[in-house]
Design a protein around this motif. Structure first.
Motif, PDB file in Angstrom:
ATOM      1  N   ARG A 284       8.545  -9.122 -10.145  1.00  0.00           N
ATOM      2  CA  ARG A 284       9.544  -8.377  -9.387  1.00  0.00           C
ATOM      3  C   ARG A 284      10.919  -8.510 -10.038  1.00  0.00           C
ATOM      4  O   ARG A 284      11.658  -7.530 -10.180  1.00  0.00           O
TER       5      ARG A 284
ATOM      6  N   GLU B 186       4.033  -2.724  -6.372  1.00  0.00           N
ATOM      7  CA  GLU B 186       3.953  -3.159  -4.981  1.00  0.00           C
ATOM      8  C   GLU B 186       2.740  -2.550  -4.285  1.00  0.00           C
ATOM      9  O   GLU B 186       2.032  -3.221  -3.542  1.00  0.00           O
TER      10      GLU B 186
ATOM     11  N   PRO C 286       5.552  -1.040   0.559  1.00  0.00           N
ATOM     12  CA  PRO C 286       5.148   0.036  -0.359  1.00  0.00           C
ATOM     13  C   PRO C 286       4.524   1.228   0.337  1.00  0.00           C
ATOM     14  O   PRO C 286       4.610   2.352  -0.167  1.00  0.00           O
TER      15      PRO C 286
ATOM     16  N   ASP D 209      10.384 -10.654  -2.611  1.00  0.00           N
ATOM     17  CA  ASP D 209       9.747 -10.915  -1.323  1.00  0.00           C
ATOM     18  C   ASP D 209      10.426 -12.129  -0.697  1.00  0.00           C
ATOM     19  O   ASP D 209      10.328 -13.237  -1.232  1.00  0.00           O
TER      20      ASP D 209
END
Length: 725
Positions: free
Chosen positions: A645, A600, A687, A653
């Motif tokens: 992810r 990230e 992040p 996201d």
């Protein structure tokens, strides 16, 4: 005249067009200023030219007049897309007349220039709408240079035509790449350009006056502003985080004003009859007052009708979101109440850092503070019960102590400032009594603002997360924490605003019973850190730096051509809780090692680098194949990241499927979907915040393991700031 001082305000900066924030309180023609505006002009001149009030007064002479002239043209046509060089040459005699106009209150030159501006907008919009009848060729190598601030004024109408054609082509291409068909594109853009013309035609006398006076105030320094009575009211409400109304955020859509958001627990919410997307068509006062049709009204005028004193009634006739434009109207009667703007208040969350490499699991409390707010009027009425950033943060810290978190991160990203008092008092939650900031007034006198309350709300590990948008009061707080060695500063160098403003009510001198002349946010002083240096221009430099997201040449105090220079005054003795210099190399190494494995953080860094590279170009290609290839590349990157992810077990996201450019403006999108998208943005992976928490966790671990280093970093003579386990 003696200037009555109130709590100095370090005010949030705004990167929007001055015209976008103007408010109207009359229906006067644009023939010239009113008598009240003429008086207000003279009062503002008196303030800004007097060293008893202004920190850096400037004589209102021909030199300053030329500066005001340039700033007024920039406020009207910053992109140089309406006026030609011939227009500017025609205005040239005004360059040395605006000073006389302001002093005398005879502001005809400002209105004359604005009248030409309106004509040019009408001509340009007509030209743009005419272009929509044709087709465009997107196979060439043309470019749209959108950053025209430093470009020369167009030499002719033909040159303006070329500029506007490329602008329209870019608008068209964006919609085409988003999948829109030609007929839909024509309809969308025709409405967009028509709305531009309408918004300019809706500007009234007070709008022109405020824009022109702000050309004057901003020539004194970047943070001195003039507010009309209505904009002053809006500003004060934003500082207090409260207003009296129904608790709904409104947005203009075409000819109607729609509900963008409903404040939880507010009167609109409790009515159970209003929804996001409902369009207001009429407003009535009290239980039986006549209904006024508000279709086609400006949003600020609709807001003024809906707001009102607590416990009074307002009736709304509205078109429900599910109904078409010819659908059935509904009615609701609402009792107004005091609304707290909770979305802008301090909020808390906790980040859990999993156990790894022999380190135990750690829990880091986060306080997100959007502004240093305070209800000044509420504090005067009841000093024991009022809205303030410090009081809210204190409650959150008390809960963190009860929860036994291992450290606290104060997230001040994009916190543009607010109350100086709040900056001092908030610092006092983390230090025992002592100086926080030095304030030098126009005459040279330096005073020290100190925390005088013994004890702290949080005595454990502390970090402050900043970025380029952290300004003013944020810089006072971060600078004091750094100077005391009380906590780590992490992130980006801050904005660099080191001046103090005060709100001055122009109605106090004529002793008006009604608000007539407005207010001035006046720079009255410069602040300095207890170490003696100013944050002006330089900002607060972090101990642990993240990649720079915005270049200092593009955003920050250093971008203003008339900002005060950096300087330094004497050091003020203060407690030194710690010295993190010996610890920083260890933290930097751990940080570098961790982000090398943090997808990230790497993605964010890549996006920042790409954004800055694109911004450097200051243009976009008008070649469809080139733009489509870039869009496809972005789409592939988005999908790849989302898949990665999933594979790595990272949080998805929520906006990944909605991240490509749709070619639309905010008021052109589906308001319900757009409001929902805005809410989802708060749930996106962060992040930078997580890495800040991890750095703080590293500091706790390293100092706990290395007693020799801990003795260097944190003296054992005080319990405040004791970080070791």
């Amino acid at each position: 005249m003696k200037l009555k001082r109130i709590s100095p305000l370090l005010l949030t900066f705004a990167l929007v067009s001055p015209l976008a924030l103007l408010a109207r309180a009359d229906n006067l023609p644009l023939s010239g200023p009113t008598a009240d505006q003429s008086t207000a002009s003279k009062l503002v001149y008196g303030l800004l030219s007097d060293s008893r009030y202004a920190y850096r007064p400037r004589a209102l002479d021909d030199t300053l007049s030329a500066d005001i002239f340039d700033r007024y043209l920039k406020a009207l046509d910053g992109g140089k897309q309406f006026f030609t060089a011939a227009d500017v040459a025609r205005f040239a005699p005004y360059k040395t007349e605006l000073d006389d106009a302001i002093r005398s209150g005879t502001l005809t030159p400002a209105y004359d220039i604005f009248a030409v501006y309106k004509q040019r907008v009408d001509q340009r919009v007509a030209y743009a709408r005419g272009l929509l009848k044709q087709d465009f060729d997107f196979t060439g190598d043309e470019r749209w240079y959108y950053d025209r601030e430093d470009a020369p004024w167009p030499a002719s109408d033909a040159e303006l035509d070329g500029i506007w054609k490329k602008s329209v082509m870019n608008d068209w291409l964006r919609l085409k790449l988003a999948g829109k068909k030609p007929a839909e594109i024509r309809k969308t853009l025709d409405k967009r350009y028509a709305n531009l013309l309408r918004s300019v035609n809706e500007l009234k006398s007070e709008d022109v006056f405020q824009t022109f006076l702000n050309a004057y105030t901003s020539s004194i320094d970047p943070h001195t502003d003039y507010f009309t009575p209505r904009t002053a009211e809006n500003f004060n409400q934003s500082m207090s985080l409260s207003l009296e109304g129904i608790g709904a955020v409104l947005q203009r859509q075409d000819d109607m004003v729609a509900i963008r958001e409903i404040v939880p627990g507010g009167p609109a919410d409790l009515s159970k009859k209003l929804s996001v997307g409902d369009r207001i068509v009429a407003v009535g006062q009290g239980g039986s007052g006549p209904m006024e049709d508000v279709i086609g009204w400006r949003i600020d005028d609709v807001v003024a009708k809906i707001r009102g004193k607590k416990d009074t009634l307002v009736r709304l006739e509205f078109l429900p979101v599910e109904e078409g434009v010819d659908g059935k109207h509904s009615m609701v009667t609402i009792t107004r109440d005091k609304i707290k703007l909770e979305e802008q208040a301090a909020k808390a969350e906790t980040i859990t850092l999993p156990a790894h490499d022999g380190q135990p699991e750690r829990r880091i409390g986060v306080v997100k503070l959007p502004a240093f707010y305070q209800d000044f009027e509420g504090r005067r009425r009841n000093p024991n019960d009022y809205t303030s950033a410090t009081r809210d943060v204190s409650r959150l810290l008390t809960q963190f102590k009860a929860d036994k978190v291992d450290g606290v991160v104060m997230d001040l990203r994009n916190n543009g400032g607010g109350s100086l008092d709040e900056a001092v008092e908030l610092t006092g939650l983390f230090i025992d009594k002592g100086p926080v900031v030095q304030v030098r007034e126009s005459g040279g006198r330096v005073s020290v603002n100190s925390d005088r309350h013994a004890g702290v709300a949080w005595d454990g590990p502390l970090a402050v997360l900043t970025n380029r948008g952290s300004a003013s009061a944020s810089e006072i707080f971060a600078g004091a924490i750094q100077d005391y060695g009380r906590g780590l500063i992490i992130g980006e160098t801050t904005f660099g605003k080191g001046t103090v403003q005060n709100m001055v009510d122009l109605d106090r001198w004529p002793a008006n019973e009604t608000e007539r002349f407005g207010q001035v946010k006046l720079t009255i002083a410069q602040f300095f850190r207890v170490e003696g240096g100013s944050t002006q221009h330089k900002g607060v430099v972090p101990d642990i730096a993240f990649p720079v997201s915005v270049d200092a040449t593009e955003f920050g105090e250093s971008t203003y051509d008339n900002a005060l220079p950096w300087t330094k005054i004497a050091y003020v003795p203060h407690t030194q809780y710690g010295n993190f210099a010996p610890l920083l190399p260890r933290l930097e190494a751990l940080h570098a090692s961790r982000i090398a494995q943090d997808k990230e953080f790497q993605w964010w860094s890549d996006d920042v680098a790409q954004f800055r590279a694109e911004a450097e170009k200051k243009y976009v290609s008008l070649n469809e194949a080139e733009r489509r290839a870039e869009r496809d590349k972005q789409d592939a990157k988005r999908k790849s990241r989302q898949a990665e992810r999933k594979e790595l077990g990272l949080a998805l996201d929520p906006l990944a499927d909605d991240s490509l450019d749709d070619g639309l403006g905010a008021n052109e999108r589906d308001i319900v979907k757009d409001a929902a998208r805005e809410k989802l943005a708060d749930k996106r992976p962060d992040p930078l915040l997580r890495e800040s928490a991890a750095i703080l966790g590293d500091a706790v671990q390293v100092l706990g393991e290395d007693r020799k280093l801990s003795a260097l970093v944190l003296p054992e003579s005080t319990s405040i700031g004791s970080w070791a386990d």
